[in-house]
Scaffold this active site. Structure first.
Site, PDB file in Angstrom:
ATOM      1  N   GLU A 116       0.860  -1.173   0.000  1.00 11.93           N
ATOM      2  CA  GLU A 116       0.000   0.000   0.000  1.00 11.93           C
ATOM      3  C   GLU A 116       0.897   1.224   0.000  1.00 11.93           C
ATOM      4  O   GLU A 116       1.978   1.198   0.574  1.00 11.93           O
ATOM      5  CB  GLU A 116      -0.895   0.078   1.249  1.00 11.93           C
ATOM      6  CG  GLU A 116      -1.894  -1.034   1.406  1.00 11.93           C
ATOM      7  CD  GLU A 116      -1.374  -2.193   2.228  1.00 11.93           C
ATOM      8  OE1 GLU A 116      -1.990  -3.270   2.188  1.00 11.93           O
ATOM      9  OE2 GLU A 116      -0.334  -2.041   2.905  1.00 11.93           O
ATOM     10  N   TYR A 174       7.273   2.549  -7.766  1.00 14.11           N
ATOM     11  CA  TYR A 174       6.625   1.238  -7.822  1.00 14.11           C
ATOM     12  C   TYR A 174       6.161   0.914  -9.243  1.00 14.11           C
ATOM     13  O   TYR A 174       6.329  -0.218  -9.717  1.00 14.11           O
ATOM     14  CB  TYR A 174       5.445   1.168  -6.844  1.00 14.11           C
ATOM     15  CG  TYR A 174       5.816   1.465  -5.406  1.00 14.11           C
ATOM     16  CD1 TYR A 174       7.045   1.105  -4.873  1.00 14.11           C
ATOM     17  CD2 TYR A 174       4.932   2.130  -4.573  1.00 14.11           C
ATOM     18  CE1 TYR A 174       7.383   1.389  -3.563  1.00 14.11           C
ATOM     19  CE2 TYR A 174       5.259   2.420  -3.253  1.00 14.11           C
ATOM     20  CZ  TYR A 174       6.488   2.046  -2.755  1.00 14.11           C
ATOM     21  OH  TYR A 174       6.816   2.329  -1.457  1.00 14.11           O
TER      22      TYR A 174
END
Length: 191
Positions: free
Chosen positions: A146, A158
């Site tokens: 998350e 990411y």
């Protein structure tokens, strides 16, 4: 007879995965190079917690989202948790933590942080790639994490590593109740 065969297969697979995880959790090269600098990487230990909390404070405006007890509990779970720290000389610059679930063949990045004055130098990327490599070595299918909706630079990192946005957890973070973006790296489709 069928029950015995199922038990044999289960035990053989579980033991193989356990062996792979134990091998993956080992750190062989403690001295590493990232760009033009030399760093020291190691498994996090209980005595590292004050430095880990200092890294958190530097990243989260003086706050520590995880308390000492939470890190201590994580570090005691040597079977299914792996936390790494990275240092330059004696200064801790960052850390990463992950949980490993054999049942779902999923690793979950629980924490990753790099002190603000050393960000954008490849340290966070390196730590993430180490965990990705370890999950692949074990034979896991995916890695999840998350990230704060406001943390655009982390999201970019990411995405660059192949993670995809897979959902939103509304009001996820304690304190400010900011939303979290769920992200997943599918290791079975990775190039």
């Amino acid at each position: 007879m069928l029950k015995e065969i199922k038990e044999f297969i289960k035990n053989r697979f579980f033991n193989r995965t356990k062996q792979l995880r134990e091998q993956a959790f080992e750190i062989h090269d403690h001295v590493i190079r990232i760009e033009d600098d030399t760093y020291f990487i190691a498994k996090a230990m209980i005595p590292d917690i004050p430095d880990i909390l200092n890294v958190e404070r530097s990243v989260y405006e003086g706050q520590t989202p995880w308390e000492r007890a939470a890190f201590a509990n994580e570090l005691r779970r040597k079977f299914d948790r792996l936390y790494l720290v990275i240092r330059y000389h004696d200064r801790m610059l960052g850390f990463i933590g992950a949980s490993f679930d054999d049942r779902t063949a999923t690793a979950h990045i629980t924490n990753v942080a790099v002190v603000e004055d050393k960000q954008n130098r490849g340290i966070g990327s390196y730590l993430l790639k180490v965990m990705i490599d370890k999950a692949e070595y074990i034979g896991y299918k995916k890695i999840t994490l998350e990230v704060r909706k406001s943390n655009i630079s982390a999201q970019a990192l990411y995405l660059k590593l192949g993670f995809e946005k897979t959902g939103i957890k509304a009001h996820y973070y304690f304190g400010d109740h900011e939303d979290a973006i769920d992200m997943t790296l599918n290791l079975t489709q990775k190039d």
